[in-house]
Design an enzyme around this catalytic site. Structure first.
Site, PDB file in Angstrom:
ATOM      1  N   GLU A  78      -0.514  11.147  17.774  1.00 46.63           N
ATOM      2  CA  GLU A  78      -2.196  10.969  17.514  1.00 46.63           C
ATOM      3  C   GLU A  78      -2.527   9.844  18.644  1.00 46.63           C
ATOM      4  O   GLU A  78      -3.693  10.187  19.206  1.00 46.63           O
ATOM      5  CB  GLU A  78      -2.093   9.924  16.300  1.00 46.63           C
ATOM      6  CG  GLU A  78      -1.850  10.898  14.998  1.00 46.63           C
ATOM      7  CD  GLU A  78      -2.251   9.929  13.782  1.00 46.63           C
ATOM      8  OE1 GLU A  78      -2.566  10.507  12.747  1.00 46.63           O
ATOM      9  OE2 GLU A  78      -2.181   8.648  13.798  1.00 46.63           O
ATOM     10  N   HIS A 134      -6.592  13.050  11.006  1.00 45.40           N
ATOM     11  CA  HIS A 134      -5.720  13.167   9.873  1.00 45.40           C
ATOM     12  C   HIS A 134      -4.285  13.493  10.236  1.00 45.40           C
ATOM     13  O   HIS A 134      -3.931  14.357  10.771  1.00 45.40           O
ATOM     14  CB  HIS A 134      -6.428  14.275   8.820  1.00 45.40           C
ATOM     15  CG  HIS A 134      -5.654  14.270   7.534  1.00 45.40           C
ATOM     16  ND1 HIS A 134      -5.738  13.686   6.285  1.00 45.40           N
ATOM     17  CD2 HIS A 134      -4.629  15.260   7.227  1.00 45.40           C
ATOM     18  CE1 HIS A 134      -5.019  13.926   5.441  1.00 45.40           C
ATOM     19  NE2 HIS A 134      -4.569  15.016   5.755  1.00 45.40           N
ATOM     20  N   ASN A 136     -12.958  12.296  12.633  1.00 52.61           N
ATOM     21  CA  ASN A 136     -11.621  11.666  11.873  1.00 52.61           C
ATOM     22  C   ASN A 136     -10.337  12.154  12.272  1.00 52.61           C
ATOM     23  O   ASN A 136     -10.225  13.246  13.092  1.00 52.61           O
ATOM     24  CB  ASN A 136     -11.692  11.792  10.595  1.00 52.61           C
ATOM     25  CG  ASN A 136     -10.759  10.991   9.858  1.00 52.61           C
ATOM     26  OD1 ASN A 136     -10.220  10.070   9.867  1.00 52.61           O
ATOM     27  ND2 ASN A 136     -10.022  11.849   8.639  1.00 52.61           N
ATOM     28  N   ASN A 191      -4.091   3.431  16.407  1.00 55.46           N
ATOM     29  CA  ASN A 191      -5.218   4.491  17.187  1.00 55.46           C
ATOM     30  C   ASN A 191      -6.188   3.601  17.683  1.00 55.46           C
ATOM     31  O   ASN A 191      -6.504   3.710  18.687  1.00 55.46           O
ATOM     32  CB  ASN A 191      -5.585   5.359  16.060  1.00 55.46           C
ATOM     33  CG  ASN A 191      -4.678   6.427  16.018  1.00 55.46           C
ATOM     34  OD1 ASN A 191      -4.469   7.409  16.684  1.00 55.46           O
ATOM     35  ND2 ASN A 191      -4.108   6.689  14.840  1.00 55.46           N
ATOM     36  N   GLY A 214      -4.516  -0.219  12.852  1.00 50.97           N
ATOM     37  CA  GLY A 214      -5.230  -0.044  14.063  1.00 50.97           C
ATOM     38  C   GLY A 214      -4.415   0.478  15.281  1.00 50.97           C
ATOM     39  O   GLY A 214      -4.986   0.050  16.492  1.00 50.97           O
TER      40      GLY A 214
END
Ligand code: GRF
Length: 190
Positions: free
Chosen positions: A173, A103, A101, A14, A12
């Site tokens: 990210e 990736h 999403n 992100n 978690g």
């Protein structure tokens, strides 16, 4: 306020960045309506610590059906952040352009069934690619096949290891996901 729901399965990090970006209004005019997981995970603890509503739904074929039942009707965006179950085709088709999403590689390479976590970075290293990065994309019925919203790249250097590559990609990210979420919700171009 726009509502987002975040789906998680793992650490978690992100999610944590999204929580902070909502708090400091880098993601504007938005609230996290709920964080939902398909297994017990640290991400759920982060969500609880942030005072967010959490749900743990059992993994398996009924996941998407159960999710649909509790998903607030006015959800503006469903954000997958390290979420490991596959949403059903029927579910994805009901929410076109509303599920995203992240990736940890440059799709369309290094995606598809079974390509998650360390396996992605391992495949990148074994392939001899000189670049990796991340992809943020819309979620459709085909795994990792939805159209690409944004990518960021990093060099794969001599002596790069799974750990160093994973760290670099994660750092990218954490910067890009909140920005893209804000762009999508507030109609800016990335
Ligand atoms: C990220 O690398 C993301 O690209 C992938 O799963 C990982 C989740 O990491 N889908 P975290 O749980 O957000 O730390």
């Amino acid at each position: 306020m726009k509502k987002i729901v975040v789906l998680v399965s793992g650490n978690g990090s992100n999610l944590q960045c999204i929580i902070e970006a909502v708090r400091n209004r880098q993601i504007r005019n938005t609230e996290i309506a709920a964080v939902m997981a398909d297994r017990p995970c640290y991400a759920l603890k982060r969500a609880e610590a942030a005072g967010l509503q959490t749900f743990l739904l059992p993994r398996g074929t009924a996941f998407s059906e159960n999710l649909e039942k509790i998903l607030p009707k006015d959800t503006a965006l469903l954000v997958l952040a390290g979420f490991l179950s596959i949403l059903s085709a029927g579910f994805c088709e009901k929410f076109p352009g509303k599920i995203i999403n992240i990736h940890p590689a440059l799709l369309p390479k290094f995606g598809g069934k079974g390509m998650w976590g360390e396996k992605v970075h391992k495949a990148v290293l074994e392939s001899g690619e000189k670049q990796s990065g991340l992809t943020i994309h819309f979620v459709t019925a085909g795994i990792d096949e939805g159209s690409i919203i944004a990518q960021a790249t990093c060099a794969v250097q001599e002596g790069e290891t799974l750990d160093t590559l994973a760290k670099k990609v994660h750092a990218l990210e954490h910067q890009l996901y909140p920005k893209i979420i804000d762009n999508l919700l507030n109609n800016n171009t990335p």
